[in-house]
Design a protein around this motif. Structure first.
Motif, PDB file in Angstrom:
ATOM      1  N   ARG A   1       3.499 -12.457  -9.959  1.00  0.00           N
ATOM      2  CA  ARG A   1       3.989 -11.498 -11.117  1.00  0.00           C
ATOM      3  C   ARG A   1       3.796  -9.858 -10.738  1.00  0.00           C
ATOM      4  O   ARG A   1       4.602  -9.040 -10.900  1.00  0.00           O
ATOM      5  N   ALA A   2       2.969  -9.890  -9.732  1.00  0.00           N
ATOM      6  CA  ALA A   2       2.905  -8.304  -8.953  1.00  0.00           C
ATOM      7  C   ALA A   2       3.645  -8.056  -7.952  1.00  0.00           C
ATOM      8  O   ALA A   2       3.771  -7.204  -7.251  1.00  0.00           O
ATOM      9  N   GLY A   3       4.507  -9.195  -7.445  1.00  0.00           N
ATOM     10  CA  GLY A   3       5.556  -9.165  -6.375  1.00  0.00           C
ATOM     11  C   GLY A   3       5.120  -9.239  -5.025  1.00  0.00           C
ATOM     12  O   GLY A   3       5.434  -8.637  -3.852  1.00  0.00           O
ATOM     13  N   PHE A   4       3.667  -9.851  -5.031  1.00  0.00           N
ATOM     14  CA  PHE A   4       3.024  -9.622  -3.796  1.00  0.00           C
ATOM     15  C   PHE A   4       2.572 -11.142  -3.164  1.00  0.00           C
ATOM     16  O   PHE A   4       2.319 -12.336  -3.835  1.00  0.00           O
ATOM     17  N   LEU A   5       3.108 -11.183  -2.134  1.00  0.00           N
ATOM     18  CA  LEU A   5       2.833 -12.584  -1.180  1.00  0.00           C
ATOM     19  C   LEU A   5       1.727 -12.388  -0.135  1.00  0.00           C
ATOM     20  O   LEU A   5       2.066 -11.626   0.908  1.00  0.00           O
ATOM     21  N   PRO A   6       0.465 -12.815  -0.304  1.00  0.00           N
ATOM     22  CA  PRO A   6      -0.510 -12.364   0.648  1.00  0.00           C
ATOM     23  C   PRO A   6      -0.141 -13.110   2.103  1.00  0.00           C
ATOM     24  O   PRO A   6      -0.511 -12.378   3.126  1.00  0.00           O
ATOM     25  N   GLY A   7       0.748 -14.275   2.326  1.00  0.00           N
ATOM     26  CA  GLY A   7       0.757 -14.811   3.559  1.00  0.00           C
ATOM     27  C   GLY A   7       1.692 -13.769   4.222  1.00  0.00           C
ATOM     28  O   GLY A   7       2.064 -13.893   5.703  1.00  0.00           O
ATOM     29  N   LEU A   8       2.403 -12.528   3.816  1.00  0.00           N
ATOM     30  CA  LEU A   8       3.198 -11.718   4.669  1.00  0.00           C
ATOM     31  C   LEU A   8       2.279 -10.794   5.693  1.00  0.00           C
ATOM     32  O   LEU A   8       2.921 -10.216   6.292  1.00  0.00           O
ATOM     33  N   LEU A   9       0.891 -10.713   5.139  1.00  0.00           N
ATOM     34  CA  LEU A   9      -0.016  -9.826   5.840  1.00  0.00           C
ATOM     35  C   LEU A   9      -0.445 -10.656   7.018  1.00  0.00           C
ATOM     36  O   LEU A   9      -0.998 -11.828   6.575  1.00  0.00           O
ATOM     37  N   PRO A  10      -1.036 -10.027   7.866  1.00  0.00           N
ATOM     38  CA  PRO A  10      -1.634 -10.662   9.153  1.00  0.00           C
ATOM     39  C   PRO A  10      -3.154 -10.955   8.602  1.00  0.00           C
ATOM     40  O   PRO A  10      -3.751 -10.073   7.677  1.00  0.00           O
ATOM     41  N   GLU A  11      -3.619 -11.801   9.238  1.00  0.00           N
ATOM     42  CA  GLU A  11      -5.349 -12.115   8.886  1.00  0.00           C
ATOM     43  C   GLU A  11      -5.903 -10.997   9.200  1.00  0.00           C
ATOM     44  O   GLU A  11      -6.998 -10.967   8.605  1.00  0.00           O
ATOM     45  N   ASP A  12      -5.816 -10.225  10.160  1.00  0.00           N
ATOM     46  CA  ASP A  12      -6.610  -8.955  10.406  1.00  0.00           C
ATOM     47  C   ASP A  12      -6.101  -7.732   9.930  1.00  0.00           C
ATOM     48  O   ASP A  12      -6.437  -6.749  10.412  1.00  0.00           O
ATOM     49  N   PHE A  13      -5.385  -7.786   8.864  1.00  0.00           N
ATOM     50  CA  PHE A  13      -4.971  -6.607   8.048  1.00  0.00           C
ATOM     51  C   PHE A  13      -5.791  -5.617   7.815  1.00  0.00           C
ATOM     52  O   PHE A  13      -5.868  -4.430   8.163  1.00  0.00           O
ATOM     53  N   THR A  14      -7.081  -5.950   7.062  1.00  0.00           N
ATOM     54  CA  THR A  14      -8.179  -5.020   6.839  1.00  0.00           C
ATOM     55  C   THR A  14      -8.855  -4.477   7.959  1.00  0.00           C
ATOM     56  O   THR A  14      -8.837  -3.227   8.130  1.00  0.00           O
ATOM     57  N   ALA A  15      -8.995  -5.077   9.098  1.00  0.00           N
ATOM     58  CA  ALA A  15      -9.328  -4.347  10.194  1.00  0.00           C
ATOM     59  C   ALA A  15      -8.638  -3.404  10.771  1.00  0.00           C
ATOM     60  O   ALA A  15      -8.868  -2.437  11.554  1.00  0.00           O
ATOM     61  N   ARG A  16      -7.276  -3.608  10.478  1.00  0.00           N
ATOM     62  CA  ARG A  16      -6.393  -2.636  11.180  1.00  0.00           C
ATOM     63  C   ARG A  16      -5.818  -1.480  10.174  1.00  0.00           C
ATOM     64  O   ARG A  16      -4.887  -0.884  10.300  1.00  0.00           O
ATOM     65  N   SER A  17      -6.498  -1.663   9.162  1.00  0.00           N
ATOM     66  CA  SER A  17      -6.055  -0.538   8.108  1.00  0.00           C
ATOM     67  C   SER A  17      -6.816   0.754   8.143  1.00  0.00           C
ATOM     68  O   SER A  17      -7.918   0.859   8.441  1.00  0.00           O
ATOM     69  N   LEU A  18      -5.875   1.927   7.812  1.00  0.00           N
ATOM     70  CA  LEU A  18      -6.485   3.086   7.612  1.00  0.00           C
ATOM     71  C   LEU A  18      -6.235   3.541   6.058  1.00  0.00           C
ATOM     72  O   LEU A  18      -5.378   4.620   6.005  1.00  0.00           O
ATOM     73  N   PRO A  19      -7.048   3.114   5.178  1.00  0.00           N
ATOM     74  CA  PRO A  19      -6.534   3.216   3.853  1.00  0.00           C
ATOM     75  C   PRO A  19      -6.749   4.833   3.606  1.00  0.00           C
ATOM     76  O   PRO A  19      -7.622   5.501   3.936  1.00  0.00           O
ATOM     77  N   VAL A  20      -5.959   5.403   2.618  1.00  0.00           N
ATOM     78  CA  VAL A  20      -5.922   6.709   2.130  1.00  0.00           C
ATOM     79  C   VAL A  20      -6.692   6.751   0.576  1.00  0.00           C
ATOM     80  O   VAL A  20      -6.338   5.809  -0.280  1.00  0.00           O
ATOM     81  N   ASP A  21      -7.566   7.483   0.491  1.00  0.00           N
ATOM     82  CA  ASP A  21      -7.988   7.724  -0.823  1.00  0.00           C
ATOM     83  C   ASP A  21      -8.295   9.485  -1.273  1.00  0.00           C
ATOM     84  O   ASP A  21      -8.024  10.098  -0.439  1.00  0.00           O
ATOM     85  N   GLU A  22      -9.151   9.602  -2.095  1.00  0.00           N
ATOM     86  CA  GLU A  22      -9.185  11.016  -2.657  1.00  0.00           C
ATOM     87  C   GLU A  22     -10.197  11.752  -1.729  1.00  0.00           C
ATOM     88  O   GLU A  22      -9.968  13.080  -2.006  1.00  0.00           O
ATOM     89  N   TYR A  23     -10.663  11.122  -0.901  1.00  0.00           N
ATOM     90  CA  TYR A  23     -11.614  11.790   0.285  1.00  0.00           C
ATOM     91  C   TYR A  23     -10.544  12.182   1.589  1.00  0.00           C
ATOM     92  O   TYR A  23     -11.111  12.867   2.326  1.00  0.00           O
ATOM     93  N   SER A  24      -9.383  11.730   1.628  1.00  0.00           N
ATOM     94  CA  SER A  24      -8.522  12.031   2.908  1.00  0.00           C
ATOM     95  C   SER A  24      -7.936  13.272   2.698  1.00  0.00           C
ATOM     96  O   SER A  24      -7.927  13.826   1.849  1.00  0.00           O
ATOM     97  N   PRO A  25      -7.490  13.838   3.969  1.00  0.00           N
ATOM     98  CA  PRO A  25      -7.199  15.176   4.077  1.00  0.00           C
ATOM     99  C   PRO A  25      -5.915  15.534   3.239  1.00  0.00           C
ATOM    100  O   PRO A  25      -5.169  14.555   3.304  1.00  0.00           O
ATOM    101  N   GLN A  26      -5.704  16.719   2.659  1.00  0.00           N
ATOM    102  CA  GLN A  26      -4.641  17.048   2.241  1.00  0.00           C
ATOM    103  C   GLN A  26      -4.111  18.196   2.333  1.00  0.00           C
ATOM    104  O   GLN A  26      -5.027  19.023   3.061  1.00  0.00           O
ATOM    105  N   ARG A  27      -2.705  18.777   2.247  1.00  0.00           N
ATOM    106  CA  ARG A  27      -2.284  19.968   2.513  1.00  0.00           C
ATOM    107  C   ARG A  27      -1.405  20.377   1.218  1.00  0.00           C
ATOM    108  O   ARG A  27      -0.806  19.540   0.389  1.00  0.00           O
TER     109      ARG A  27
END
Length: 284
Positions: free
Chosen positions: A144-170
């Motif tokens: 329902r959310a349009g997400f197919l987990p198998g499209l992501l690699p098994e090491d997706f989290t290890a290769r991630s650089l997620p952005v959040d409210e603490y990330s640099p802004q301009r």
């Protein structure tokens, strides 16, 4: 220029889906219309080629071969031909998959992450809450959310650089409905803003290059006509939105940007008009 480090911009697509235009544009036709699965190749002077999304790949059909995921391709018919994928288009231009060091993911719908697994060395940049909204969902809720987990690699989290409210802004220039943007690479080249509503944590990306400013606005709208003519989608489209109120808010923001910065190239991911006007037809 909006960004301080210019990049070369290629607007491309990999396959398309079919939807009644009426669902995406008030007053549109009920006939199915092709919506390209757009993505962008950004050539950075230091970091090399960077992808913003990927469009579809043949893996989409592998992941939707069985129930319940097969409902995805029946509800949203997809047309894709071999040779159209991002990895194949880049190879034709002499760019090996391993050369993609960074990939910016606007959100996690299948038509935006279909080719992610084809790039084994890429690190993934996305808004943290975008992934958090989908990665623990069961099969039905993920569909329902349009997400197919198998499209992501098994090491997706290890290769991630997620952005959040603490990330640099301009700061962004006056006149924008956003005061700041996430500085994804720390050099002012890729400036991301949250444009949730269609999907939780969806981001749009400001880039400057080749003498133009761009806003890659993902699925904030499905066509340029929507913000230009102030034509929101049919209320039924709200069934697949993460938040209707946020969608309306960011739709209005996009209209403000269009009115205040008429020279800025706003590129919805599924807009045939934008692809025809600014798409390169091939990788530059």
């Amino acid at each position: 220029m909006i960004t301080s480090t210019p990049v070369s911009v290629s607007i491309l697509s990999a396959g398309y889906c079919l939807h009644p235009e009426l669902l995406t544009l008030k007053g549109g036709t009920i006939k199915p219309v092709a919506f390209p699965a757009g993505y962008a190749l950004l050539r950075h002077p230091q970091h090399g080629p960077i992808l913003f999304d990927t469009g579809y790949s043949s893996r989409f059909f592998e992941e939707t071969a069985k129930l319940p995921a097969s409902l995805y391709r029946h509800i949203t018919p997809v047309v894709f031909k071999e040779g159209e994928s991002a990895v194949e288009r880049l190879r034709e231009a002499g760019i090996a998959p391993e050369e993609i060091r960074y990939m910016v993911l606007s959100h996690f719908h299948a038509d935006h992450i279909g080719g992610v697994r084809d790039f084994p060395k890429a690190q993934f940049i996305y808004l943290r809450k975008s992934y958090e909204a989908v990665h623990r969902l069961g099969p039905i809720k993920a569909l329902r959310a349009g997400f197919l987990p198998g499209l992501l690699p098994e090491d997706f989290t290890a290769r991630s650089l997620p952005v959040d409210e603490y990330s640099p802004q301009r700061p962004l220039p006056p006149g924008f409905p956003f005061t700041e943007a996430y500085d994804l690479l720390g050099d002012g080249s890729l400036l991301a803003v949250e444009m949730s509503g269609h999907a939780a944590g969806m981001i749009g990306l400001f880039v400057s290059g080749d003498g133009y400013d761009y806003l890659l606005c993902a699925d904030t709208v499905w066509s340029s006509r929507a913000f230009r003519e102030n034509r929101r989608p049919h209320p039924a489209a709200g069934l697949i939105m993460s938040d209707r109120k946020e969608y309306r808010h960011n739709f209005d923001r996009l209209r403000v940007i269009h009115e205040n910065f008429p020279g800025l190239r706003i590129v919805p991911s599924h807009c045939r008009e934008a692809l025809a006007l600014w798409g390169t037809g091939g990788v530059r």
